[in-house]
Write an enzyme that holds these catalytic residues in place. Structure first.
Site, mmCIF file in Angstrom:
data_model
loop_
_atom_site.group_PDB
_atom_site.id
_atom_site.type_symbol
_atom_site.label_atom_id
_atom_site.label_comp_id
_atom_site.label_asym_id
_atom_site.label_seq_id
_atom_site.Cartn_x
_atom_site.Cartn_y
_atom_site.Cartn_z
ATOM 1 N N HIS A 155 53.371 29.181 -74.895
ATOM 2 C CA HIS A 155 53.068 29.580 -73.517
ATOM 3 C C HIS A 155 52.347 30.928 -73.575
ATOM 4 O O HIS A 155 52.576 31.714 -74.499
ATOM 5 C CB HIS A 155 54.408 29.718 -72.782
ATOM 6 C CG HIS A 155 54.316 29.974 -71.312
ATOM 7 N ND1 HIS A 155 54.088 31.222 -70.785
ATOM 8 C CD2 HIS A 155 54.452 29.138 -70.249
ATOM 9 C CE1 HIS A 155 54.085 31.141 -69.462
ATOM 10 N NE2 HIS A 155 54.299 29.886 -69.116
ATOM 11 N N GLN A 192 62.328 26.564 -72.450
ATOM 12 C CA GLN A 192 62.424 25.120 -72.185
ATOM 13 C C GLN A 192 63.561 24.464 -72.955
ATOM 14 O O GLN A 192 63.704 23.244 -72.928
ATOM 15 C CB GLN A 192 61.109 24.422 -72.537
ATOM 16 C CG GLN A 192 59.936 24.860 -71.688
ATOM 17 C CD GLN A 192 60.097 24.528 -70.214
ATOM 18 O OE1 GLN A 192 60.849 23.624 -69.846
ATOM 19 N NE2 GLN A 192 59.408 25.255 -69.365
ATOM 20 N N CYS A 198 49.872 27.116 -68.411
ATOM 21 C CA CYS A 198 49.916 28.416 -69.120
ATOM 22 C C CYS A 198 49.904 28.223 -70.634
ATOM 23 O O CYS A 198 50.541 28.984 -71.382
ATOM 24 C CB CYS A 198 51.115 29.264 -68.710
ATOM 25 S SG CYS A 198 51.055 29.810 -67.024
HETATM 26 N N1 7TS Z 1 57.840 30.272 -72.338
HETATM 27 C C1 7TS Z 1 57.862 28.972 -72.019
HETATM 28 C C2 7TS Z 1 57.971 27.941 -73.108
HETATM 29 C C3 7TS Z 1 57.788 28.595 -70.668
HETATM 30 O O1 7TS Z 1 57.826 27.310 -70.347
HETATM 31 C C4 7TS Z 1 57.670 29.590 -69.671
HETATM 32 C C5 7TS Z 1 57.457 29.242 -68.231
HETATM 33 C C6 7TS Z 1 57.708 30.936 -70.078
HETATM 34 C C7 7TS Z 1 57.770 31.236 -71.416
HETATM 35 C C8 7TS Z 1 57.706 32.042 -69.086
HETATM 36 O O2 7TS Z 1 58.940 32.048 -68.436
HETATM 37 P P1 7TS Z 1 59.194 32.949 -67.153
HETATM 38 O O3 7TS Z 1 60.522 32.496 -66.652
HETATM 39 O O4 7TS Z 1 59.202 34.352 -67.598
HETATM 40 O O5 7TS Z 1 58.065 32.644 -66.213
HETATM 41 N N2 7TS Z 1 56.877 27.975 -68.017
HETATM 42 C C9 7TS Z 1 56.356 27.509 -66.862
HETATM 43 C C10 7TS Z 1 55.749 26.249 -66.769
HETATM 44 O O6 7TS Z 1 55.658 25.437 -67.679
HETATM 45 N N3 7TS Z 1 55.312 26.071 -65.508
HETATM 46 O O7 7TS Z 1 55.605 27.173 -64.797
HETATM 47 C C11 7TS Z 1 56.261 28.071 -65.631
#
Ligand code: 7TS
Length: 414
Positions: free
Chosen positions: A131, A211, A372
């Protein structure tokens, strides 16, 4: 309706659904089918109640007060820390740092650890499945410190390429940062092996567990990872709260990430001394309400048990993959043998955005775009995909609505 893969993994999905008020609504005249769980999961009533209870019963700033409400709020906040410690099986409570989410957790490590301990010529390894949150903070520190970012390629099915990793990892490697499970493809990465191989060359390892936390059992001591990040909102908890786990001996060596109240021991204009762990990394008034309610999300997952959750979601994933694959023009993206419940796909000749919009008119919520993970999409030669991601409250009947919807789109537009 009862869901079972074996008797011990049985649970009643309808009784789970009843706990989520948001699911019981019509969207564009159809029953809502919520398949955007990888972006954020919905919240059970216990989590919503905990937020209301906090604000209507014991809202107060924590740690500093000696009055009753402040003590009650402090205790509830610190109780979540202990719950998070057990959830991750961390050895010490002070290894649990509250952050806004995975993004902040990774930035904290990249900034505090990276800026202090990296030097010119050092290497950081990430994977092609990351991500943007697990790419950009490392690029920023590499630029500042003159380090090199190395990327482990992925296989055509969307799996981590261990052979390529073995070739890349070397004594120059100082940090390895990979996700436990991919948000775009669902691939579960062999993190135990990655951690061992990174440690063999003296590198530290950060795992992005965004995830994984709601699906896979996590034991940071058994994994022996140095850092592990989770986000509350992806595990039936509130937005704006997450946990950075870090090994105590590393966190102790790291300077604060932000300065301000609570993270200090003593301040004079000449010199400031810093608070102990975990407060050294929790400057300012934290997100008290959401931390308090986060405890209920951990309890919700623990009560059902990850084995049952994973078994249910696995059944949904397999069914969705089979049904979607059977449709003309549909191509599944991400077919790793070990996956969490995420299925990306494309329909040849139809833009993912159009698919998402047309499914929404039938009440089916999916995510479209690059999720992302632009470099990952590029490695498949795609701009984006349609992504359906399943949670514990989803059903096979809902998947039928998705596949019916996709089938109608194909027939209508082709
Ligand atoms: N890493 C992974 C694997 C993620 O899926 C996400 C967010 C993040 C980091 C960032 O997490 P946050 O809680 O700090 O935003 N993923 C997603 C997505 O797949 N669609 O919207 C957010």
């Amino acid at each position: 309706m009862e869901v079972a893969t074996s008797t011990s993994l049985k649970f009643d999905v309808e009784s789970v659904r009843k706990q989520f008020p948001i699911l019981h609504q019509k969207v564009n005249g159809h029953d809502l089918v919520y398949f955007d769980n990888a972006a954020t999961t919905q919240k059970p009533q216990v989590v919503i109640h905990a937020l209301v209870d906090y604000y209507s019963g014991f809202n107060a700033n924590i740690h500093r007060g000696i009055h009753t409400l402040a003590e009650k709020a402090t205790k509830a906040f610190e109780d979540t820390r202990k719950t998070a410690q057990h959830f991750l099986n961390a050895q010490h409570t002070e290894e649990i740092i509250f952050v806004r989410g995975v993004t902040e957790g990774i930035n904290l490590v990249a900034s505090s650890y990276g800026r202090t301990f990296l030097k010119q010529g050092d290497e950081i390894i990430i994977s092609g499945l990351e991500h943007h949150s697990n790419i950009v903070p490392w690029q920023m520190v590499c630029e500042e410190k003159g380090c090199r970012l190395q990327v482990i390629p992925i296989t055509p099915s969307g799996e981590f390429d261990m052979v390529a990793f073995e070739k890349l990892v070397s004594p120059k490697t100082k940090i390895v940062a990979v996700n436990h499970a991919s948000n775009s493809l669902g691939s579960i990465n062999p993190i135990k092996e990655v951690i061992q191989k990174a440690h063999d060359v003296g590198a530290i390892v950060l795992i992005d567990g965004a995830q994984a936390a709601a699906h896979i059992e996590i034991d940071v001591q058994q994994l022996d990872c140095d850092f592990y990040c989770i986000s509350g909102h992806k595990m039936y908890g509130p937005t704006g709260v997450g946990v950075l786990y870090g090994k105590k001996e590393l966190l102790e060596k790291m300077p604060p990430y932000m300065g301000g109240g609570e993270m200090i021991k003593n301040v004079t204009f000449e010199r400031t001394t810093y608070n102990e762990l975990p407060y050294k990394f929790e400057a300012g008034t934290p997100n008290i309400a959401d931390v308090v309610a986060f405890r209920e999300a951990f309890a919700f997952i623990n009560e059902l048990g990850k084995a049952k959750i994973a078994a249910h979601e696995h059944t949904l994933l397999q069914y969705a993959a089979k049904e979607l694959k059977a449709l003309k023009c549909v191509r599944l993206i991400g077919t790793a043998s070990e996956k969490v419940s995420v299925q990306s796909f494309i329909i040849d000749g139809i833009h993912p955005f159009d698919v998402g919009q047309m499914l929404d008119t039938r009440g089916v919520a999916v995510r479209t775009g690059h999720h992302c993970t632009q470099p990952l999409m590029e490695s498949f030669g795609l701009e984006g995909t349609v992504r359906a991601s399943f949670a514990v409250y989803n059903t096979k009947e809902e998947i039928d609505k998705l596949t019916e919807g996709v089938d109608r789109i194909i027939k209508f537009l082709k």
